[in-house]
Design an enzyme around this catalytic site. Sequence first.
Site, PDB file in Angstrom:
ATOM      1  CG  ASP A   1      70.995  -5.836 -49.227  1.00 30.33           C
ATOM      2  OD1 ASP A   1      71.049  -6.856 -48.518  1.00 30.33           O
ATOM      3  OD2 ASP A   1      71.428  -5.807 -50.399  1.00 30.33           O
ATOM      4  CD  GLU A  26      69.373  -9.724 -46.418  1.00 33.29           C
ATOM      5  OE1 GLU A  26      69.959 -10.766 -46.755  1.00 33.29           O
ATOM      6  OE2 GLU A  26      68.993  -8.857 -47.228  1.00 33.29           O
ATOM      7  CG  ASP A  31      73.314  -4.211 -53.743  1.00 29.96           C
ATOM      8  OD1 ASP A  31      73.272  -5.297 -53.143  1.00 29.96           O
ATOM      9  OD2 ASP A  31      74.151  -3.955 -54.630  1.00 29.96           O
TER      10      ASP A  31
END
Length: 173
Positions: free
Chosen positions: A8, A67, A139
Amino acid sequence: MSIILGIDPGSRVTGYGVIRQNGRHLQYLGSGCIRTSEKDLPGRLKQIYAGVTEIITQFQPDAFAIEQVFMAKNADSALKLGQARGAAIVSAVNHDLPVYEYAARLIKQAVVGTGGADKAQVQHMVQHMLKLPAKPQADAADALGVAICHANTNKTLIALAGQATSAKRGRYR
């Protein structure tokens, strides 16, 4: 059986999550955050690259999932996010890892069941799916969600390939 590293990305905090996929079973291997301390962006990108490289060296993943960039209202933030992604991706490519990218909505859909899920819902479901004793940091949970999304996508592709092979065999008999 494969080990998947999920990322991420962020220019200040980059989450990571590592899982092992063995058929339908997912096993938690590790997660955390790479927190950058440098004031300038090039220094932060160097820290992201070094942190991801260290994680790859430690866990020896077979796949790297990250991502995708979303369109932020602030163009400067979107550019910095893109650069953070680039630093992480270069580390993966330098280790000859295949790189897979997933949209945030698809990741949330894979983990929670709805693309509009919030961070708390993702944390809860990641904890449940991986049987963790506590909720992971936000996160890190997002990064584990990326890895779970890849594992689910990978399972679907393998199943589809098996169906195609079965159908092909049926035609030739």
